[in-house]
Design a protein around this motif. Structure first.
Motif, mmCIF file in Angstrom:
data_model
loop_
_atom_site.group_PDB
_atom_site.id
_atom_site.type_symbol
_atom_site.label_atom_id
_atom_site.label_comp_id
_atom_site.label_asym_id
_atom_site.label_seq_id
_atom_site.Cartn_x
_atom_site.Cartn_y
_atom_site.Cartn_z
ATOM 1 N N THR A 552 -19.449 -0.363 -64.554
ATOM 2 C CA THR A 552 -20.554 -0.541 -63.317
ATOM 3 C C THR A 552 -20.065 -1.598 -62.568
ATOM 4 O OG1 THR A 552 -22.236 0.505 -64.412
ATOM 5 C CG2 THR A 552 -22.686 -0.551 -62.588
ATOM 6 N N VAL A 553 -19.867 -1.758 -61.175
ATOM 7 C CA VAL A 553 -19.924 -2.612 -60.306
ATOM 8 C C VAL A 553 -21.164 -2.752 -59.636
ATOM 9 C CG1 VAL A 553 -17.175 -2.625 -60.164
ATOM 10 C CG2 VAL A 553 -18.871 -1.257 -58.390
ATOM 11 N N HIS A 554 -21.495 -3.941 -59.273
ATOM 12 C CA HIS A 554 -22.860 -4.303 -58.543
ATOM 13 C C HIS A 554 -22.733 -4.690 -57.290
ATOM 14 C CE1 HIS A 554 -24.960 -3.891 -62.503
ATOM 15 N NE2 HIS A 554 -23.978 -4.282 -63.029
ATOM 16 N N LEU A 555 -23.572 -4.077 -56.352
ATOM 17 C CA LEU A 555 -23.079 -4.612 -54.921
ATOM 18 C C LEU A 555 -24.324 -5.706 -54.626
ATOM 19 C CD1 LEU A 555 -23.025 -1.284 -52.864
ATOM 20 C CD2 LEU A 555 -21.096 -2.762 -54.222
ATOM 21 N N ILE A 556 -23.966 -6.886 -53.876
ATOM 22 C CA ILE A 556 -24.918 -7.912 -53.411
ATOM 23 C C ILE A 556 -24.739 -7.270 -51.880
ATOM 24 C CG2 ILE A 556 -25.203 -10.254 -53.241
ATOM 25 C CD1 ILE A 556 -23.532 -10.777 -55.815
ATOM 26 N N ASN A 557 -25.876 -6.774 -51.407
ATOM 27 C CA ASN A 557 -25.791 -6.512 -50.087
ATOM 28 C C ASN A 557 -26.565 -7.616 -49.269
ATOM 29 O OD1 ASN A 557 -24.716 -4.196 -50.286
ATOM 30 N ND2 ASN A 557 -26.700 -2.962 -51.005
ATOM 31 N N ILE A 558 -26.169 -8.057 -48.052
ATOM 32 C CA ILE A 558 -26.585 -9.067 -47.288
ATOM 33 C C ILE A 558 -27.223 -8.404 -46.009
ATOM 34 C CG2 ILE A 558 -26.056 -10.947 -46.200
ATOM 35 C CD1 ILE A 558 -25.505 -11.216 -49.165
ATOM 36 N N ASP A 569 -21.240 1.516 -48.334
ATOM 37 C CA ASP A 569 -20.850 3.169 -48.415
ATOM 38 C C ASP A 569 -19.429 2.976 -48.809
ATOM 39 O OD1 ASP A 569 -23.468 3.666 -47.999
ATOM 40 O OD2 ASP A 569 -22.863 4.598 -45.847
ATOM 41 N N PHE A 570 -18.455 2.185 -48.159
ATOM 42 C CA PHE A 570 -17.030 2.333 -48.581
ATOM 43 C C PHE A 570 -16.826 2.055 -49.876
ATOM 44 C CE2 PHE A 570 -13.388 -0.543 -48.578
ATOM 45 C CZ PHE A 570 -12.270 0.302 -48.398
ATOM 46 N N ILE A 571 -17.384 0.746 -50.224
ATOM 47 C CA ILE A 571 -17.207 0.137 -51.657
ATOM 48 C C ILE A 571 -17.587 1.247 -52.808
ATOM 49 C CG2 ILE A 571 -18.027 -1.423 -53.235
ATOM 50 C CD1 ILE A 571 -15.986 -2.535 -51.300
ATOM 51 N N THR A 572 -18.530 1.982 -52.307
ATOM 52 C CA THR A 572 -19.347 2.974 -53.224
ATOM 53 C C THR A 572 -18.309 4.294 -53.540
ATOM 54 O OG1 THR A 572 -21.662 2.476 -52.703
ATOM 55 C CG2 THR A 572 -21.316 4.526 -53.765
ATOM 56 N N GLY A 573 -17.851 4.493 -52.390
ATOM 57 C CA GLY A 573 -16.684 5.799 -52.428
ATOM 58 C C GLY A 573 -15.491 5.136 -53.018
ATOM 59 N N PHE A 574 -14.971 3.905 -52.870
ATOM 60 C CA PHE A 574 -13.925 3.463 -53.397
ATOM 61 C C PHE A 574 -13.818 3.363 -54.869
ATOM 62 C CE2 PHE A 574 -11.363 -0.114 -54.622
ATOM 63 C CZ PHE A 574 -10.047 -0.181 -53.582
ATOM 64 N N PHE A 575 -15.040 2.957 -55.597
ATOM 65 C CA PHE A 575 -14.992 2.616 -57.178
ATOM 66 C C PHE A 575 -15.538 3.937 -57.664
ATOM 67 C CE2 PHE A 575 -14.834 -1.638 -55.738
ATOM 68 C CZ PHE A 575 -13.960 -2.213 -56.702
ATOM 69 N N GLU A 576 -16.187 4.906 -57.097
ATOM 70 C CA GLU A 576 -16.710 6.315 -57.592
ATOM 71 C C GLU A 576 -15.440 7.146 -57.765
ATOM 72 O OE1 GLU A 576 -19.761 7.881 -55.220
ATOM 73 O OE2 GLU A 576 -21.511 6.821 -56.416
ATOM 74 N N ALA A 577 -14.265 6.746 -56.847
ATOM 75 C CA ALA A 577 -13.117 7.643 -56.918
ATOM 76 C C ALA A 577 -12.321 7.401 -58.323
ATOM 77 C CB ALA A 577 -11.935 7.039 -55.696
ATOM 78 N N GLY A 578 -12.820 6.286 -59.078
ATOM 79 C CA GLY A 578 -12.352 5.949 -60.446
ATOM 80 C C GLY A 578 -13.446 6.245 -61.446
ATOM 81 N N GLY A 579 -14.352 6.989 -61.112
ATOM 82 C CA GLY A 579 -15.546 7.027 -62.102
ATOM 83 C C GLY A 579 -16.410 5.870 -62.469
#
Length: 681
Positions: A552-558, A569-579
């Motif tokens: 899991t990666v964790h987002l720190i939204n500002i 959204d970009f980061i979510t799609g980026f890492f979900e591509a690798g499961g």
């Protein structure tokens, strides 16, 4: 009424190219017009617009379908009187099951019986097998396509023995029973027999077919193996034509005429996802082949190419597999617009395992919808006259001819395979493709873009990559009789005679002794575009199964939602591509809140998401505080920053930046290794 009359007679002025270009340049707001150009894997520059001027010098545009060079079709009526053959490849676990599937699928719209012996699922070992396979199938009603691999002698013998026993006229059989030794050599790297021996068989089978089965082609030139290795369209055409020319020379040297051999060659092309490129490829193939056969002195009839098409295995995916239906539909559309004579649409689950009744039906109906509902067959050469397609056709034909001549100048396809030239050419393009997929410049929906981690995978029984089939004991007396005939180079006559006396395929193969000059080359690896990311997904799923959670990666939204949503959204799609799972947060307004939230999440890898303006003060503060609290955590920032800004962030403790130019695959691999995920690279 006068107003209506004026409206009916009104016309719109046609803008000139220069006027259009001026408007485009305005919309680009200072960016150069050349920004709209793109370059393909074939190194062909694609313009944003094509006009009549682009085709002014192309002679084939003025030709009619059915006339030499045959760019627009080898038939004057196109598909109108005879549509392409629905030629779905059928495999099964046994001859009886195969027979049942074929009869079912023929009743449901398939129009050609298609066998690929190496993927059949069982060996065609005896006359009994052939009798079971073709029981109650009217061979006068359907054409037959048999891809026999490196050599076709045993199948020809068993099939001819079956026809003779059943009193079915040889002359009534239509289709292809073809061998492609060079294709097998390039794909596997090895041939068990010398090419000279295989060419002897090829020539003898072709002579026999000319006299006995005049409507059956005896040679297949498969280009799919180059496509599935990553080759571009130019390479696929050039390598295929060089292979065909090698076969022509071999048969001419063994007493055949060009008009005997050329009409008995069938080409098999993969059709990929670049829609217009694939249409142009098939049209260019007709032109180049016509020129080649004409150079050998072949008649106009011999210059007509016979062309099977297969939707691409290379583009299919294991994850989000139902999207493969859409991919196959677009590829099938390109194949029919391009004028293929027969077509196999790959089942959507092809990359997962053997097709079932459902996936076969969807694949078959894809063709039937194009034929019956989209009415593709009602127009002769629908791509004809398109400025773009005609230009692309001419460019592909010209560049394929150049590469073909280069290969011939180096000694031909076999010599260039032995020297490694062909492999290097394919590998260079394959590397570009892999890099673009890993960087997500080339999008694969459901895999490296828009991945769905909640998707339930399709489960199929693992039948293993290779099966060991039991064979009956070899009758040495049969082998000796076969060898006696083979020594006199009476391949087909001897094999058919012995097959009628129950000689098996294994005995025919045993009689074809290796003369010690078997050939080996470096094989062309067969792969799919989605494989790099599929490997990551599998590793993440194995981690989930073992530990109960995905890496899991964790987002720190500002800030507020509009401030961070696009990058989150970009980061979510980026890492979900690798499961990987992506844990999101509410928007933080202070560094203290952000650090407290991050520490509460108890993660190892964090990405700050926000606007460039919001980053200025808060990112260094978060980085310093978070690293002081836990020096082992990894902290990244979403978005490309100015160099001096990045340097200041790094000094504060930021480990890196993730943006549209990042290599998605390599970034995820790095994260996974740091998280302790086991990767099978």
């Amino acid at each position: 009424m006068s107003d209506i009359s004026m409206m009916k007679n009104a016309t719109f002025p046609i803008p000139s190219f220069e006027e259009w270009k001026q408007e485009v340049e305005k919309s680009l707001k200072g960016k150069p017009f050349e920004k709209l150009y793109s370059t393909t894997y074939e190194n062909i520059t694609i313009k944003p617009i094509y006009t009549r001027r682009d085709i002014a010098l192309l002679a084939h545009v003025e030709q009619y379908p059915g006339f030499p060079g045959y760019v627009r079709s080898t038939r004057a009526n196109g598909y109108i009187q005879e549509p392409w053959k629905v030629s779905q490849e059928i495999s099964a676990a046994s001859p009886k099951e195969w027979n049942e599937i074929v009869k079912h699928d023929l009743a449901k719209g398939q129009t050609e019986i298609h066998i690929a012996l190496e993927q059949l699922g069982f060996p065609v070992a005896s006359l009994d097998d052939v009798e079971i396979m073709f029981s109650d199938i009217d061979l006068a009603q359907y054409s037959l396509r048999v891809d026999a691999g490196a050599q076709s002698l045993s199948f020809v013998a068993l099939f001819a023995a079956y026809l003779q026993k059943r009193h079915i006229p040889f002359a009534g059989v239509r289709g292809t029973i073809g061998m492609d030794p060079i294709g097998t050599l390039a794909e596997t790297g090895h041939l068990s027999f010398s090419l000279a021996s295989l060419y002897d068989m090829m020539a003898d089978i072709t002579k026999w077919a000319k006299n006995n089965m005049p409507h059956v082609k005896t040679v297949i030139v498969r280009s799919e193996l180059y496509h599935n290795g990553g080759a571009n369209a130019i390479q696929e055409l050039a390598f295929a034509f060089s292979t065909a020319v090698e076969y022509i020379h071999a048969c001419l040297d063994r007493g055949l005429a060009i008009d005997d051999i050329a009409p008995r060659i069938q080409f098999s092309f993969a059709v990929g996802s670049n829609f217009f490129m694939e249409i142009a490829k098939l049209r260019a193939a007709r032109l180049v082949w016509s020129n080649i056969v004409q150079a050998f002195g072949g008649s106009e009839q011999a210059q007509k190419i016979a062309m099977h098409a297969r939707t691409s295995y290379f583009t299919k995916t294991i994850y989000d597999p139902y999207v493969n239906m859409l991919r196959a539909a677009a590829e099938a559309f390109a194949a029919t617009i391009g004028g293929a004579d027969s077509l196999h649409v790959s089942p959507f689950d092809e990359a997962i395992g053997p097709a079932d009744e459902f996936s076969r039906r969807i694949a078959r109906n894809t063709q039937l919808i194009l034929l019956e509902e989209a009415h593709i067959a009602n127009v002769i050469d629908p791509a004809g006259g398109s400025y773009y397609v005609e230009t692309l056709t001419a460019q592909l034909a010209e560049e394929a001819w150049k590469l073909f001549q280069q290969i011939e100048g180096k000694g031909g396809i076999v010599k260039t395979l032995q020297d490694g030239f062909v492999q290097v050419e394919v590998e260079n393009v394959a590397k570009q493709r892999k890099d673009n997929v890993k960087k997500r410049k080339e999008k694969i929906v459901g895999t490296n873009f828009y991945a769905n981690l909640a998707e339930a995978p399709i489960q199929k029984a693992d039948e293993g990559s290779e099966k060991a089939f039991p064979f009956s004991k070899v009758d040495e007396e049969n082998v000796a009789q076969l060898q006696a005939g083979f020594r006199e180079k009476r391949w087909v006559e001897t094999a058919v005679f012995m097959a009628l006396r129950r000689a098996t395929a294994q005995e025919i193969e045993a009689a074809l002794k290796d003369d010690g000059t078997a050939i080996n080359v470096k094989p062309i690896p067969q792969w799919r575009l989605a494989e790099p990311f599929e490997q990551l997904r599998k590793a993440a799923e194995a981690h989930l199964e073992k530990y109960g959670a995905r890496p899991t990666v964790h987002l720190i939204n500002i800030g507020n939602i509009p401030n961070y949503k696009a990058r989150a959204d970009f980061i979510t799609g980026f890492f979900e591509a690798g499961g990987l799972a992506v844990s999101k947060s509410e928007g933080y307004h202070t560094a203290e809140e952000a650090v407290a939230g991050a520490l509460e999440a108890n993660g190892t890898h964090y990405i700050i998401c926000g606007s460039d303006e919001s980053y200025t003060d808060i990112v260094p503060a978060i980085a310093k505080a978070l690293k002081q609290a836990d020096s082992n955590v990894k902290l990244y920032v979403a978005g490309k920053q100015a160099q001096e800004v990045e340097q200041s962030f790094v000094q504060a403790g930021v480990d890196g930046f993730i943006h549209i130019g990042s290599n998605c695959y390599e970034t995820i691999v790095s994260f996974m290794k740091e998280m302790g995920v086991v990767l099978d690279e």
